[in-house]
Design a protein around this motif. Structure first.
Motif, PDB file in Angstrom:
ATOM      1  N   LYS A 137       0.832  -1.200   0.000  1.00  0.00           N
ATOM      2  CA  LYS A 137       0.000   0.000   0.000  1.00  0.00           C
ATOM      3  C   LYS A 137       0.868   1.252   0.000  1.00  0.00           C
ATOM      4  CE  LYS A 137      -3.778   2.275   2.471  1.00  0.00           C
ATOM      5  NZ  LYS A 137      -4.711   2.210   3.637  1.00  0.00           N
ATOM      6  N   ASN A 161      -8.841  -3.628   2.218  1.00  0.00           N
ATOM      7  CA  ASN A 161      -9.491  -2.609   1.379  1.00  0.00           C
ATOM      8  C   ASN A 161     -10.743  -3.147   0.686  1.00  0.00           C
ATOM      9  OD1 ASN A 161      -7.436  -0.626   1.879  1.00  0.00           O
ATOM     10  ND2 ASN A 161      -6.125  -1.680   0.402  1.00  0.00           N
ATOM     11  N   LYS A 174      -8.631  -2.418  -5.598  1.00  0.00           N
ATOM     12  CA  LYS A 174      -7.934  -2.219  -4.318  1.00  0.00           C
ATOM     13  C   LYS A 174      -7.309  -3.516  -3.808  1.00  0.00           C
ATOM     14  CE  LYS A 174      -9.478   2.015  -4.206  1.00  0.00           C
ATOM     15  NZ  LYS A 174      -8.576   3.158  -4.505  1.00  0.00           N
TER      16      LYS A 174
END
Length: 319
Positions: A137, A161, A174
């Motif tokens: 991330k 996510n 995501k």
């Protein structure tokens, strides 16, 4: 030069030298770029939104002059990378820092060229899984922590996510699921039901359950998350190795292998290196009516995940 005046022995020698010189001059990296470009052009001619994602072999994004390989980059939509933070050289172990630094350097170049990065780390403890997602991330990579190297299970940890959004483009994803080995599932319906019960934004699956291909209706069903949102469904396809359990494999190849078939992968039984630049191999991949890529496109997959991209390393090593 008048070839008619050259003695046959000398002519044979010249022909031998020419043939061997040509073989030695194969640019294995460029030949792999060419194959990916050809696959992309063929698929996007039928579906302009079709995604092409090569896994590993990240060096191909740079030409031999170390500049971005623009034609190759234009042909792909994202890059996949295994073992970025966990899994190399052993499952559940941190990847050595020099390897991480090397990979990140190239992955950042791809990112700067507008390409999404899908990372598969191989780890199984809660702490390592969480750290994998945190590190990816931080680098703005889409990631998946595979709890088994065999990619044969849907992890039981909560999806990072998780969301209800409709995913229409890979840049909106995501998270993703990478699932290729279906040995734990008694039937295709069981597999479809379990995947459909998840909320992953993107899934990478094999085209076949055993030797039975998914149907267009089944792929359509998989494009819906459990919460109702749309997701992308990507088909796995190996282009650097031939697999003897695939529909294109001929039994005669076991005793009389075609000229483009090389040695068996010592780590994966039934997988054989191929001279991927050979026209006959390309015919199986995309150049005939029963080609692998055509099956994928015609069934409505959103893209293709190309594996064994780094096969050029095998040939560069003199094999």
């Amino acid at each position: 030069m008048n070839l008619a005046r050259i003695p046959i022995f000398i002519f044979s020698c010249l022909l031998f030298l020419c043939q061997n010189s040509t073989a030695q001059e194969v640019n294995y990296r460029q030949q792999m770029r060419n194959l990916v470009i050809e696959i992309s052009e063929n698929a996007k001619a039928k579906n302009e939104n079709f995604l092409v994602i090569p896994q590993n072999g990240i060096e191909l994004i740079l030409s031999e002059s170390k500049n971005p390989a623009l034609n190759y980059l234009k042909a792909i939509d994202a890059v996949g990378q295994e073992d970025l933070f966990y899994g190399y050289p052993e499952f559940n172990q941190p990847t050595p820092k020099p390897d991480i630094t090397y990979l990140l350097k190239h992955l950042e170049i791809a990112k700067n060229q507008g390409k999404e990065v899908l990372v598969t780390d191989y780890c199984s403890t809660s702490k390592k899984i969480a750290n994998s997602f945190c590190l990816n991330k931080k680098n703005e990579f889409i990631s998946f922590a595979a709890t088994r190297r065999e990619l044969d299970e849907i992890p039981d940890y909560a999806i990072f996510n998780e969301n209800k959004a409709d995913i229409k483009h890979i840049s909106e994803a995501k998270n993703f699921l990478y699932l290729l080995n279906y040995a734990n599932y008694p039937g295709k319906k069981d597999l479809i039901a379990e995947i459909a019960f998840t909320n992953y934004d993107l899934i990478i699956i094999d085209l076949f359950f055993n030797k039975e291909a998914f149907t267009a209706e089944e792929i359509k069903k998989l494009k819906k998350k459990k919460n109702g949102g749309d997701r992308l469904v990507i088909a796995y396809m190996s282009i650097g190795e031939a697999e003897e359990y695939r529909y294109y494999w001929k039994d005669s190849w076991n005793k009389n292998p075609p000229i483009w078939l090389a040695e068996e992968n010592p780590y994966w039984s039934g997988n054989f290196k191929v001279k991927y630049w050979h026209p006959e191999w390309k015919r199986h991949i995309y150049r005939n009516k029963d080609a692998y890529l055509k099956k994928i496109v015609n069934l409505g997959f959103d893209g293709v995940y190309l594996d064994i991209i780094d096969a050029y390393q095998y040939f560069e090593a003199g094999n």
